[in-house]
Write an enzyme that holds these catalytic residues in place. Structure first.
Site, short mmCIF file in Angstrom:
data_model
loop_
_atom_site.label_atom_id
_atom_site.label_comp_id
_atom_site.label_asym_id
_atom_site.label_seq_id
_atom_site.Cartn_x
_atom_site.Cartn_y
_atom_site.Cartn_z
N SER A 90 -9.89 -33.77 17.89
CA SER A 90 -9.72 -32.76 16.84
C SER A 90 -11.00 -31.99 16.54
O SER A 90 -10.97 -30.99 15.83
CB SER A 90 -9.25 -33.44 15.55
N ALA B 260 -11.11 -38.28 10.99
CA ALA B 260 -12.35 -37.66 11.48
C ALA B 260 -12.71 -36.35 10.78
O ALA B 260 -13.69 -35.71 11.16
CB ALA B 260 -12.33 -37.43 12.99
N ALA B 261 -12.00 -35.96 9.73
CA ALA B 261 -12.38 -34.75 9.01
C ALA B 261 -13.78 -34.91 8.41
O ALA B 261 -14.61 -33.99 8.49
CB ALA B 261 -11.37 -34.45 7.91
N GLY B 262 -14.04 -36.08 7.81
CA GLY B 262 -15.37 -36.31 7.26
C GLY B 262 -16.44 -36.35 8.33
O GLY B 262 -17.56 -35.87 8.12
N ASP B 263 -16.11 -36.90 9.49
CA ASP B 263 -17.07 -36.94 10.60
C ASP B 263 -17.36 -35.54 11.12
O ASP B 263 -18.49 -35.22 11.50
CB ASP B 263 -16.54 -37.83 11.72
N GLU C 53 -20.77 -48.49 9.85
CA GLU C 53 -19.91 -49.33 10.69
C GLU C 53 -20.73 -50.19 11.64
O GLU C 53 -20.19 -50.78 12.57
CB GLU C 53 -18.91 -48.46 11.47
N ASP D 184 -9.77 -45.78 19.05
CA ASP D 184 -8.78 -45.68 17.98
C ASP D 184 -7.38 -45.88 18.55
O ASP D 184 -6.98 -45.21 19.51
CB ASP D 184 -8.85 -44.31 17.31
N ALA E 260 -19.80 -42.25 16.94
CA ALA E 260 -19.45 -41.45 18.11
C ALA E 260 -18.80 -40.13 17.71
O ALA E 260 -19.06 -39.08 18.30
CB ALA E 260 -18.53 -42.24 19.03
#
Length: 304
Positions: free
Chosen positions: A286, A244-247, A140, A13, A42
């Site tokens: 995070s 990445a909150a959803g991840d 993805e 990223d 990942a």
């Protein structure tokens, strides 16, 4: 805890912070620039691993410096990367991310080596699925690879968790292979063709979805099954970066399922992980550890 197999993307990223998003044709002066290991696959693998799950990753990176760094970061978090190939024919995937002052983000992904993960690659890694409790998938990577992984998950008795992101139309056959479909509201609208939340959920259930878990950001998550509907409220936190909150949610939800926890508890832990993730910058940096998640829940009156 049963093993988790994550089949999906591995990206670097490239993140720029800015006061606001640029309008079309506009150039803005940004603020801090950072690079973070990412990619939905990942991220979800690391999210589950940090919560104590034994995780195996299947995917592709380039034979380049980003690829070396991405493998190293996965390994440092305890993810088994023996089924991740370094592809000399394509660069590692990257995501170009803009984060605004209010913590919202825009993302453009260049798939690179992720786009060359084939169904044959997944089938060749069948040994990874044999003792899996959960198989976690996103979009993805090419759909044939996703479908192959879902079939192997079903074959070996694992719970198949499909996060349909980024959103694209999916066949009824693939939806039927998933034990849990976990879209956000935007993805739900695209999959169902319905802008209304209730009608969208009903449309997907009528297409044969077993369990639908819709993540709703600051409103938490909603679980719909043939038995009924359950709302799981979000935790109030100050958002710094929603990347990445959803991840984090998907990783924690899947780890809880692999531990044998009931869906209600998996939703609670997913919401807590997502809340913790938005309080920090970056994708994988995070993602909370198990100790952090347990402490967060205890502070809010929930036991382990």
């Amino acid at each position: 805890m049963a093993r988790i197999v994550v089949v999906g993307s591995i990206n670097m990223d490239l993140v720029v912070e800015t006061e606001r998003f640029p309008a079309p044709g506009e150039t803005l002066l940004g603020q801090r620039f950072s690079t973070f290991p990412g990619g939905k696959g990942a991220n979800q693998a690391v999210a589950a691993a940090r919560l104590g799950a034994p995780v195996r990753m299947i995917g592709r990176v380039g034979a380049d410096k980003f690829g070396d760094a991405l493998l190293a970061t996965l390994q440092n978090d305890g993810v088994d990367t023996r089924w991740v190939q370094q592809d000399a024919q394509a660069a590692s995937g990257v995501a170009l991310i803009t984060v605004s002052a209010d913590g919202q983000n825009t993302i453009v992904v260049a798939a690179g080596a992720n786009g060359r993960l084939s169904a044959q690659d997944v089938t060749a890694a069948e040994a990874a699925f044999i003792d899996a409790g959960a198989v976690v998938l996103q979009l993805e990577i090419p759909l044939p690879a996703v479908e192959a992984a879902a079939r192997l998950g079903r074959k070996h008795g694992a719970a198949v968790v499909l996060n349909p992101a980024p959103a694209q139309p999916l066949s009824d056959e693939l939806l039927a292979l998933a034990d849990y479909l976990v879209p956000n509201q935007t993805e739900l609208e695209l999959l169902s063709g319905q802008p209304d939340l209730e009608r969208g959920m009903r449309a997907l259930m009528e297409r044969g979805v077993r369990n639908l878990v819709v993540t709703l950001g600051e409103r938490g998550a909603r679980w719909v099954s043939p038995a009924g509907t359950l709302d799981a409220p979000a935790f109030a936190v100050r958002a710094v970066d929603t990347v990445a909150a959803g991840d984090a949610f998907v990783g924690a939800f899947s780890a809880a399922l692999a531990e044998g926890r009931p869906v209600q508890e998996a939703l609670l832990r997913g919401n807590a992980a997502g809340a913790l993730a938005v309080t920090r910058a970056g994708a994988q940096p995070s993602l909370p550890t198990r100790a952090e998640l347990e402490a967060f829940l205890r502070e809010r009156g929930f036991g382990s």
